[in-house]
Design a protein around this motif. Structure first.
Motif, PDB file in Angstrom:
ATOM      1  N   SER A  72      -4.903   5.507  -1.123  1.00  0.00           N
ATOM      2  CA  SER A  72      -6.315   5.309  -0.803  1.00  0.00           C
ATOM      3  C   SER A  72      -7.098   6.608  -0.964  1.00  0.00           C
ATOM      4  O   SER A  72      -8.218   6.606  -1.492  1.00  0.00           O
ATOM      5  N   VAL A  80     -10.101   7.203  -4.037  1.00  0.00           N
ATOM      6  CA  VAL A  80     -11.501   7.566  -3.803  1.00  0.00           C
ATOM      7  C   VAL A  80     -11.781   8.968  -4.336  1.00  0.00           C
ATOM      8  O   VAL A  80     -12.893   9.249  -4.807  1.00  0.00           O
ATOM      9  N   TRP A 110     -14.552   0.891   3.825  1.00  0.00           N
ATOM     10  CA  TRP A 110     -15.216   1.106   2.536  1.00  0.00           C
ATOM     11  C   TRP A 110     -16.737   1.187   2.614  1.00  0.00           C
ATOM     12  O   TRP A 110     -17.398   1.333   1.585  1.00  0.00           O
ATOM     13  N   MET A 126     -11.278   4.749   4.078  1.00  0.00           N
ATOM     14  CA  MET A 126     -10.699   4.239   2.836  1.00  0.00           C
ATOM     15  C   MET A 126      -9.307   3.740   3.174  1.00  0.00           C
ATOM     16  O   MET A 126      -8.440   4.530   3.535  1.00  0.00           O
ATOM     17  N   CYS A 161      -7.681  -0.937  -2.542  1.00  0.00           N
ATOM     18  CA  CYS A 161      -8.106   0.456  -2.707  1.00  0.00           C
ATOM     19  C   CYS A 161      -8.641   0.691  -4.116  1.00  0.00           C
ATOM     20  O   CYS A 161      -9.618   1.425  -4.303  1.00  0.00           O
ATOM     21  N   SER A 221     -12.570   1.505  -3.691  1.00  0.00           N
ATOM     22  CA  SER A 221     -12.799   2.944  -3.784  1.00  0.00           C
ATOM     23  C   SER A 221     -14.075   3.233  -4.568  1.00  0.00           C
ATOM     24  O   SER A 221     -14.789   4.198  -4.275  1.00  0.00           O
TER      25      SER A 221
END
Length: 602
Positions: free
Chosen positions: A196, A200, A558, A569, A576, A580
C-alpha cells in the motif's frame, strides 16, 4: 455501529416485464444514442431530462469527480438532490463512448455495459453505465459511474509524458540526493513500505509530488519475507498486479509470500521510490496550518525532523498490532505462546503438541504446515468460518474480470467499481450459492467432523467479510481435507475459560494440553499505532476505519479521514492498486489549489 443496509432487489427480467433480450442487439448504437442524449441534458443542466433516462431505482456512484468523495446515490430523489448540488459546478463535457456490449451474468439478468470518457472543469474522467431493457422494447439507465482519472495540466508522467532526456553519468548521484532529501523536505511522508505504501508512493511520484516512505524493516518486502514460511497469496495473479508494472506473464497464479517480497523490493527500485529502511516514525505532530512535523529515527540512533504537508499511514488494516485475546492465567502456563505474526515454520516445533487458536486463513495455512512436518496440531475454532475452495471459487469470483484473457487489470478495477456495493453483494449471494454447490463434498465433510461454517455476511461470500472485517474466511487450497481426514484435529465445543499450567481449561470443564499455543487471531486496530505516533487528540478525530457506510462505501480509507492532511492507504493488492491513484489525486489537487476540504460533498 454497522450501517443499516437498504433493501436491494436485482433488476431481473421478470421484474422488468421482459421475456427475453435479443442477442443481436447493437449495444454500441443503443449506448451511443443514450449517451448523446444524456450529454445534451448535462450541457443544459436539465436534471429532469437526465432523470428521464434512468429507472426510478437507478444508481449513480461517483469517485472524486463530482463529490471529492466516494458516494453512491440510489433512487431518483437522491440522484436529483446530488445533481442539483453538484452538476453545474462540475461542468461536465466531451462525453465519448469507448465500448459497449451486452452482458447476461445470469439467465434472468441482462444489461448493456458501456464505457465512456468525459471531462470536468478541472479533470479528465472515465465512466461506465448499464442500460436495462424495458417492457416496451427500449433501454433505460440502471447504474452510472463517474471516476476522476487525471487533473488537467497535471497528468501522470507516463507514456508520452515520460522523461525523454538522456542521463550520462549523473543518475546515481541524483537518485541518492533525491532519496536522502538533502535539499528539501518531502511534501508527503508515508509510514509503511508494504504494497500500500509503495503503490501510493509510485502514484505520487508520477504526479510530481515528492514523497518519502519510512519502513521499519531492513529491506522492502520483509513484512512478507519474515511471515510464516507457508504463507502464499490466495488471490490469483490477475487480481494482484501493482500499478504501472504488472507481474510477468510467467508468474504463478498464486504468489508465495517470499516471491512477493522480492517483487516489492524490485518494484521499489524500478519505480525509483524514495525509501528509508531500518527507520521508524516516532512522532508526528500537526501544526496550526494542518501540516506535520514528523520525527524519524534511523537504526543508528540518528534523528531527523521533517516538515511535511501530508502524512499517509500505510500500516495495514490492523496497524501491525497483533490481537491476542486476554485470557486469565497466562502467568501459570509453562509452554510457549506466540502470535502468527511471529511464527516462522513448523520446523520450529518438531516433536511438540500445538494448539492453534483461530480458524481462518493463517490458522489453516499454519496447521497444514504442521501436518506436513509431522507435528501434532489441533485447531481451536472460536466462531464460524467461510470456506471456499480456490479451484471452484476463484474462477467464479474473479473470472469475469481478473483472469487470463479477461480485462486488463485497470479496466477490470473500473468495471468492478461501477457496480455499487449493495448491488454487487446481491449478485455475490448467487455466486456464493454456486460455489457452495461445487464445494458440496468439502463443506459436507467439514460439517461431519463438526467444523462450523458460514456463507459470509448475509450469504455474500468472502468479499462481504473482507469489506466488513478484513477476514473471517479461508480460501481452501487443501487444509480443509486435512481437517476432514483428522490430520488437523479440531476443537470448538466450548469457550476458553483460562490458562492452566499445561494448556487451557474450557467453560464446559474440558482441558487441553499443548506445548505451544499459537494465536492466529488477526490484528487489532490501526488506531493504536496512530495514538502512539500522533497522540490521543489526532486518534480521537479519525473517523471509523473500514466497514461499510449507509451508501455501501468503505469508510475512511483512501480519502478524507476526519483529520486534514492525514490519509489511510490500506487494502489488498487490488484495492491498493486502484485506490492509490484516488488518494494521490486528492493530494495533488490540494497542492495545486484545485481542491479544498470544504469542497467535499458530505
Amino acid at each position: 455501529m454497522a450501517a443499516v443496509e437498504p433493501p436491494v432487489v436485482l433488476p431481473t427480467l421478470d421484474r422488468l416485464g421482459v421475456t427475453s433480450v435479443p442477442s443481436d442487439v447493437d449495444a454500441h448504437e443503443v449506448s451511443g444514442l443514450w449517451l448523446d442524449s444524456l450529454a445534451q441534458h448535462v450541457a443544459s443542466n436539465d436534471i429532469d431530462g437526465i432523470l428521464s433516462q434512468f429507472a426510478d431505482d437507478a444508481w449513480w456512484r461517483d469517485m472524486l469527480c463530482l463529490t471529492w468523495e466516494f458516494r453512491t446515490f440510489h433512487g431518483a430523489a437522491k440522484i436529483r438532490k446530488f445533481l442539483e448540488d453538484r452538476l453545474a459546478p462540475a461542468k461536465l463535457s466531451s462525453f465519448k463512448l469507448t465500448s459497449a456490449k451486452l452482458e447476461s451474468p445470469y439467465p434472468d439478468l441482462a444489461w448493456i455495459l458501456a464505457q465512456f470518457t468525459f471531462e470536468s472543469e478541472i479533470g479528465l474522467g472515465s465512466g461506465i453505465f448499464r442500460l436495462l431493457p424495458t417492457s416496451d422494447g427500449k433501454w433505460t439507465g440502471f447504474t452510472f459511474y463517474t471516476n476522476l482519472e487525471d487533473l488537467k495540466g497535471f497528468e501522470e508522467k507516463i507514456g508520452p509524458r515520460r522523461d525523454f532526456l538522456p542521463n550520462h553519468g549523473k543518475w546515481r548521484e541524483e537518485r541518492e540526493r533525491e532519496k536522502q532529501f538533502l535539499d528539501k523536505d518531502p511534501t508527503v511522508l508515508i509510514v509503511g513500505g508494504g504494497q500500500s505504501g509503495l503503490d501510493v508512493a509510485a502514484r505520487l511520484k508520477l504526479l510530481d509530488i515528492p514523497a518519502l516512505v519510512i519502513e521499519k524493516n531492513a529491506r522492502i518486502g520483509d513484512q512478507w519475507r519474515f511471515r510464516y514460511q507457508a504463507l502464499c497469496l490466495h488471490d490469483p495473479v490477475w487480481y494482484d498486479h501493482m500499478p504501472y508494472m504488472p507481474f510477468p506473464p510467467s508468474w504463478p497464479v498464486y504468489t508465495p509470500a517470499h516471491k512477493l517480497a522480492g517483487w516489492l523490493e524490485y518494484y521499489a527500485e524500478a519505480m525509483e521510490l524514495n525509501i528509508w529502511t531500518s527507520s521508524t516514525v516516532t512522532k508526528a505532530e500537526q501544526d496550526a496550518n494542518n501540516e506535520w512535523n514528523v520525527t524519524v529515527e534511523k537504526a543508528d540512533g540518528s534523528k531527523r525532523i521533517f516538515h511535511v504537508k501530508h502524512v499517509v499511514f500505510a500500516i495495514g488494516l490492523g496497524g501491525n498490532n497483533p490481537d491476542i485475546p486476554d485470557i486469565p492465567g497466562r502467568e501459570e502456563y509453562q509452554g510457549q505462546v506466540l502470535h502468527s505474526i511471529y511464527h516462522n515454520s513448523a520446523k520450529d516445533h518438531l516433536g511438540k503438541k500445538v494448539l492453534v487458536v483461530g480458524a481462518c486463513t493463517s490458522a489453516h495455512d499454519i496447521c497444514a504446515d504442521y501436518v506436513e512436518h509431522g507435528v501434532d496440531v489441533t485447531m481451536y475454532q472460536r466462531d464460524t468460518t467461510y470456506i471456499m475452495s480456490t479451484k471452484e471459487g476463484a474462477p467464479r469470483v474473479f473470472g469475469h474480470l481478473w483472469w487470463e484473457g479477461a480485462y486488463p487489470a485497470d479496466v477490470a478495477d473500473r468495471v468492478d467499481a461501477s457496480l455499487p456495493i449493495w448491488i454487487n453483494e446481491q449478485i455475490s449471494k448467487r455466486t456464493t450459492h454456486e460455489i457452495a454447490e461445487a464445494d458440496k463434498q468439502i463443506l459436507e465433510g467439514l460439517q461431519r467432523v463438526g467444523f462450523r461454517i458460514n456463507f459470509g455476511h448475509e450469504d455474500g461470500g468472502f468479499l462481504s467479510l473482507t469489506r466488513r472485517r478484513g477476514g473471517g474466511y479461508y480460501l481452501d487450497v487443501g487444509a480443509s481435507q486435512l481437517i476432514i481426514d483428522g490430520k488437523i484435529k479440531l476443537k470448538n465445543d466450548s469457550k476458553i475459560k483460562r490458562y492452566t499450567k499445561t494448556g487451557f481449561e474450557f467453560e464446559n470443564g474440558s482441558t487441553f494440553d499443548a506445548d505451544v499455543i499459537l494465536f492466529a487471531t488477526g490484528f487489532a486496530s490501526p488506531v493504536l499505532t496512530i495514538q502512539r505516533i500522533c497522540g490521543d487528540d489526532v486518534a480521537s478525530r479519525i473517523t471509523p476505519i473500514w466497514g461499510l457506510d449507509a451508501e455501501g462505501e468503505l469508510r475512511t480509507a483512501w480519502r478524507y479521514s476526519g483529520v486534514p492532511n492525514f490519509w489511510f492507504m490500506m487494502g489488498n493488492l487490488a484495492w491498493c492498486r486502484f485506490h492509490s491513484k484516488h488518494l494521490a489525486l486528492q493530494i495533488k489537487a490540494q497542492e495545486e489549489g484545485l481542491y479544498h476540504l470544504e469542497a467535499r460533498y458530505k
